[in-house]
Design a protein around this motif. Structure first.
Motif, PDB file in Angstrom:
ATOM      1  N   GLU A 146     -10.621 -10.441   1.015  1.00  0.00           N
ATOM      2  CA  GLU A 146     -10.179  -9.080   0.720  1.00  0.00           C
ATOM      3  C   GLU A 146      -9.038  -9.040  -0.295  1.00  0.00           C
ATOM      4  OE1 GLU A 146     -11.974  -6.808   1.752  1.00  0.00           O
ATOM      5  OE2 GLU A 146     -13.070  -7.767   3.373  1.00  0.00           O
ATOM      6  N   LEU A 147      -8.581 -10.210  -0.742  1.00  0.00           N
ATOM      7  CA  LEU A 147      -7.499 -10.220  -1.724  1.00  0.00           C
ATOM      8  C   LEU A 147      -8.062 -10.471  -3.125  1.00  0.00           C
ATOM      9  CD1 LEU A 147      -4.700 -12.217   0.142  1.00  0.00           C
ATOM     10  CD2 LEU A 147      -4.901  -9.759  -0.166  1.00  0.00           C
ATOM     11  N   ALA A 157      -3.997 -12.624  -6.201  1.00  0.00           N
ATOM     12  CA  ALA A 157      -3.369 -12.722  -4.886  1.00  0.00           C
ATOM     13  C   ALA A 157      -3.774 -14.013  -4.193  1.00  0.00           C
ATOM     14  CB  ALA A 157      -3.758 -11.514  -4.034  1.00  0.00           C
ATOM     15  N   PRO A 192     -10.756  -6.134  -7.496  1.00  0.00           N
ATOM     16  CA  PRO A 192      -9.881  -5.807  -6.365  1.00  0.00           C
ATOM     17  C   PRO A 192      -9.916  -6.880  -5.272  1.00  0.00           C
ATOM     18  CG  PRO A 192     -11.829  -4.402  -6.379  1.00  0.00           C
ATOM     19  CD  PRO A 192     -11.823  -5.137  -7.678  1.00  0.00           C
ATOM     20  N   ASN A 193     -11.032  -7.567  -5.142  1.00  0.00           N
ATOM     21  CA  ASN A 193     -11.066  -8.656  -4.177  1.00  0.00           C
ATOM     22  C   ASN A 193     -12.101  -9.687  -4.606  1.00  0.00           C
ATOM     23  OD1 ASN A 193     -13.727  -7.962  -3.016  1.00  0.00           O
ATOM     24  ND2 ASN A 193     -12.641  -6.193  -2.205  1.00  0.00           N
TER      25      ASN A 193
END
Lengths: 338, 330, 251
Positions: free
Chosen positions: C93-94, C98, C142-143
């Motif tokens: 989800e990162l 990240a 975004p992920n």
């Protein structure tokens, strides 16, 4: 290519290409649940403002604000446990217990700040205990907090002898009924808590580690994230916010009842999930959770204002949860590449 | 109340004679008192009455009940376990009409008299049934509401609504039906709304606010139990301004506070203390083979801000102050 | 080339089973050393010792001339040993950035007071890094859930590269990949080595091994039985050693 061709062929080329891009994006990534829920809520507000002349009145909007505040605060806490792929089913019972305790302490004559601190302290202790049972003893969160759902409710009944606790000082009730700049203090409380948590979740290492842990606990462990700290943080926050909501509820009702906040855990989970949180962890936001809570409150309020049969109102809320959990499942399948 | 006191008094008199004559065995009598839920003030008051009767009649009681009124299976289990232990008699407040019929019949068949309190079951195989007539209570609620509206506005006219705590519960449905039928006597008053609160005080509050948003010219509200009454009271208090009349069932401590603050305009008060007291007396008497009247109405009364200080209500509004004279009752 | 990592007489038993029976192996700076062997030969156990997951019963591991004894993978990582596991170990989800910076995020102070993650810096560094490894990962995704297996592998390798790992262990990096993406991983492994990293490449596909590796170590029954430069050997010879049918091993 198809984008280019369509826009060339059509006189309103720009518009078409935007729509085309959007539809491609939707095909590739699907519509995020958050977007769907925001649109649905907005649509509902528009429809209701036409359907009922009372919906957009000042009084009714203030009612909605007060109502969403308490369920929102509980849902924010539960969101943190969902983010780390856990769950907290005990929040309704914790709210009731904290409510009864604050009422009892006030009736005993303690100053308001001390009574509130006592009830909050109890909530924090419960959260630490939940986290301890989950992380140190290795009992699944579902089991621990399901047991808590029963046990803390039992505690509330014991603490109150099963009766409501009344005779609270007026100053205590005044807080939940107050307004600041024309906005209910309850709503301010929720907004401030929401902003802080949103900041933590999106801007700080702590927030990122919570998401990383819920997303892939093993990889989080491998990069040295303190899983224990994150678990304790999430469950303590959840119980503490539930306790706060319970105290605010008592302030609003002027009475502590052991049967208060029954099934609020389900509303909180529903709000978080409807707002885009995944029960599989790693996904969810404060803004989404707020919108989710607002959607359920709006449905209930709208049904009341339109005089919809209460049974249909329950059916509508249930169907909504089913749809959203279905979308969540579809996302999960997409995520695992099936 | 009028029709009740002499009957109960005579039964009591008859029984105390029996009890005295058989005091040796009476001391060992054991009577389970099974209520709907141990978790509400109403049922705690029933227990208070039962304890007083246990002391007066010299029987041992056991206070039992599920944690929630909705837990029918739990109450059936309690009944089954109790029958196995062969008590003198059973005092039971059944949570549901038909599901509890089987256990009541089983107890009677096992030679254990069953004294029903508060709510009915779907069989007549019981020894005696002491209850409030909820339908009559609802009717009295309608009358009190109409009276309040008339006192405030000069005429019994306008729009009213009522709050139902839970759907599908016999006693609440009877109250609501009594209220609706009672309102027919006041053609100027129109019942415009009804909301169900899932026995949740906060939802009672919300529903009240929403009803008032929808009907700004509402003149009256009827709440069919204490939880809805307190929720509605909190809503009116929070909202302030010109407040509609509010009549609520029961006499929870907070309801009495709201009555004193003139937020609630009338309470329909039952006599749970008497149900517990008389239930245990009857149980003791039945254990000695006394014949009991099949049905007893323990009565309802209307308490208002102007009459709540009268001594006859003191024990009803606060069961700890309850004192029964030699002829029971007030 | 200097000795980066030296393993001497490494022994490990799990109960009655001797999994490692005296492993000797040397890894040089800037080389890709492939470790091959049949299932159960001890490859996974060996790399887990190097990473700090397991602790040997006997023997020494020397990194940069000094003996190391990691209590946890975290310590191993801090000492410069990065493992890219088969299951990729990314937080789905990162974002790409990240994930690369997870656990070591750059911090800036908001209003000079609240420590917040410097996302701008993460994005810039990530874009540079992606250019450096000539990969086609979208840096702003975004992920990473939506990335392909090869892209995810590249993210994991980029992470090792950025944090200047001394030793990178790739555990069957191409096992779950489409054929097209394998070449990219081979390319990335060579890139890591050219940056001075010592790469341990565990694999099964001998064609790929001979392509990617400078040297090949063959494991059989808990020992390294043969080490050779890849240009000096053939698939057939490696298979012989892997299956125990080599002349030296006939006993």
């Amino acid at each position: 290519m198809s984008v280019l061709q369509t826009s060339e062929l059509n006189k309103q080329g720009v518009n078409v290409s935007v729509i085309d891009k959007l539809s491609q994006r939707i095909k590739q990534k699907g519509v995020p649940v958050e977007t769907f829920v925001v649109l649905l809520t907005a649509l509902l507000w528009v429809v209701l403002s036409f359907a009922s002349p009372y919906f957009l009145t000042e009084g009714n909007v203030l009612n909605i604000m007060r109502q969403v505040s308490i369920s929102g605060i509980i849902a924010f806490g539960v969101l943190f446990t969902i983010l780390i792929a856990g769950i907290d089913l005990s929040v309704g019972s914790v709210a009731a217990l904290a409510g009864v305790v604050v009422a009892k302490l006030l009736v005993l004559g303690l100053p308001i700040w001390l009574a509130v601190a006592g009830a909050m302290g109890l909530g924090i202790a419960i959260g630490l205990f939940n986290a301890f049972a989950i992380f140190r003893l290795g009992i699944p969160a579902f089991i621990v907090t399901l047991a808590g759902l029963q046990a803390y409710r039992g505690g509330a009944l014991l603490a109150s002898d099963g009766m409501s606790v009344s005779g609270l000082p007026k100053a205590f009730s005044a807080f939940a009924r107050g307004e600041f700049l024309g906005i209910p203090t309850l709503f301010w409380t929720m907004v401030i808590i929401g902003l802080i948590l949103h900041f933590v979740l999106t801007k700080t290492r702590t927030g990122r580690y919570l998401i990383a842990m819920g997303s892939n606990q093993e990889s989080a462990r491998r990069v040295g994230i303190n899983i224990s700290k994150m678990t304790f943080l999430a469950y303590t926050l959840s119980a503490a916010l539930a306790a706060l909501a319970g105290i605010l509820l008592v302030s609003r009702l002027s009475v502590g009842t052991p049967t208060a906040a029954m099934a609020y855990e389900l509303n909180a989970i529903a709000a978080a999930v409807v707002g885009g949180a995944s029960l599989f962890g790693g996904r969810g936001s404060i803004t989404g959770t707020f919108i989710g809570a607002l959607l359920f409150v709006t449905i209930a309020n709208g049904a009341n204002l339109l005089g919809v049969d209460p049974f249909w109102q329950m059916v509508a809320a249930g169907v909504l949860i089913a749809i959203v959990v279905y979308i969540d499942n579809v996302q999960k399948r997409r995520k695992s590449g099936v | 109340m009028k029709k009740f006191t002499p009957i109960l008094a005579s039964a009591t008199l008859a029984m105390s004679l029996v009890a005295t004559s058989m005091s040796a065995t009476a001391a060992e009598s054991y009577v389970p008192v099974i209520v709907k839920a141990t978790t509400s003030e109403y049922w705690q008051t029933v227990f208070l009455g039962a304890r007083a009767a246990a002391k007066d009649a010299g029987v041992r009681i056991e206070e039992l009940g599920a944690a929630a009124e909705s837990d029918i299976a739990e109450q059936i289990a309690i009944m089954e376990n109790t029958i196995t232990r062969q008590p003198t008699a059973i005092v039971l407040a059944p949570t549901a009409t038909d599901p509890l019929s089987g256990t009541v019949e089983a107890a009677t068949a096992a030679g254990i008299p069953v004294i029903l309190i508060d709510s009915a079951v779907g069989t007549d195989a019981y020894a005696s049934f002491l209850s409030t007539n909820n339908y009559v209570g609802g009717q009295k609620g309608a009358e009190a509401l109409a009276q309040c509206i008339k006192d405030k506005t000069g005429k019994a006219e306008g729009k009213v609504a009522y709050l139902t705590s839970l759907a599908g519960v016999e006693s609440l449905t009877s109250r609501d039906n009594g209220f609706l039928d009672g309102m027919k006597a006041f053609p100027g008053i129109e019942v415009v709304d009804n909301r169900i609160g899932n026995n949740d005080m906060a939802q009672g509050l919300t529903n009240t606010l929403d009803i008032m948003s929808r009907t700004p010219d509402l003149v009256g509200l009827f709440a069919d139990n204490a939880i809805m009454g307190i929720g509605a009271g909190a809503a009116l208090d929070e909202r302030g301004g010109n407040k509609p009349c509010l009549i609520a069932f029961d006499a929870d401590e907070q309801e009495v506070n709201l009555l004193k603050d003139n937020i609630i305009d009338g309470l329909i008060v039952q006599d749970p203390y008497m149900m517990g007291y008389a239930g245990v007396w009857f149980a003791a008497a039945a254990g000695h083979g006394a014949r009991l009247p099949k049905e007893i109405d323990t009565g309802v009364m209307v308490v208002t801000p102007s009459n709540y200080k009268e001594s006859k209500f003191a024990g009803l509004l606060d069961p700890k102050k309850r004192q029964l004279g030699s002829f029971v009752g007030e | 080339m200097s000795d980066l990592l030296e393993i001497k007489n490494l022994r490990k038993s799990f109960g009655p089973v001797d999994v490692l029976r005296g492993v000797n192996l040397t890894l040089h700076k800037g080389e890709v050393l492939a470790v091959v062997g049949d299932n159960g030969a001890g490859k996974s156990t060996l790399i887990k010792h190097i990473a700090g997951v397991y602790h040997q019963d006997l023997g020494d591991i020397t990194l940069d001339g000094s003996k190391v004894d990691f209590a946890s993978p975290k310590e191993g990582r801090e000492a410069g040993i990065e493992t890219v596991y088969q299951d990729l170990a990314l937080a789905d989800e990162l974002s790409v950035g990240a994930n690369i910076f997870l656990g070591r995020e750059p911090i800036k102070k908001l209003f000079g007071l609240f420590p917040t993650i410097d996302n701008q810096k993460i994005l810039e560094e990530t874009e540079n890094l992606i250019n450096r490894i000539e990969s086609h990962i979208p840096p702003k995704a975004p992920n990473v859930a939506g990335l392909s297996g090869g892209q995810r592998q590249a993210v994991a390798i980029a992470r090792a590269l950025y944090w200047k790992a001394k030793v990178v262990i790739l555990d069957e990096p191409t096992a779950a990949l489409a054929v097209m993406e394998r070449d990219n991983v081979v390319k990335l492994s060579k890139l890591l080595a050219s940056e001075g990293v010592g790469v341990i490449y565990v694999g099964h596909n001998l064609v790929e091994i001979l392509d990617v590796a400078d040297r090949v170590a063959v494991m059989f029954q808990g020992q390294v039985v043969h080490v050779t430069r890849s240009e000096d050997t053939t698939q057939e010879e490696l298979i012989k050693y892997m299956t125990g049918f080599s002349e030296t091993k006939v006993a």
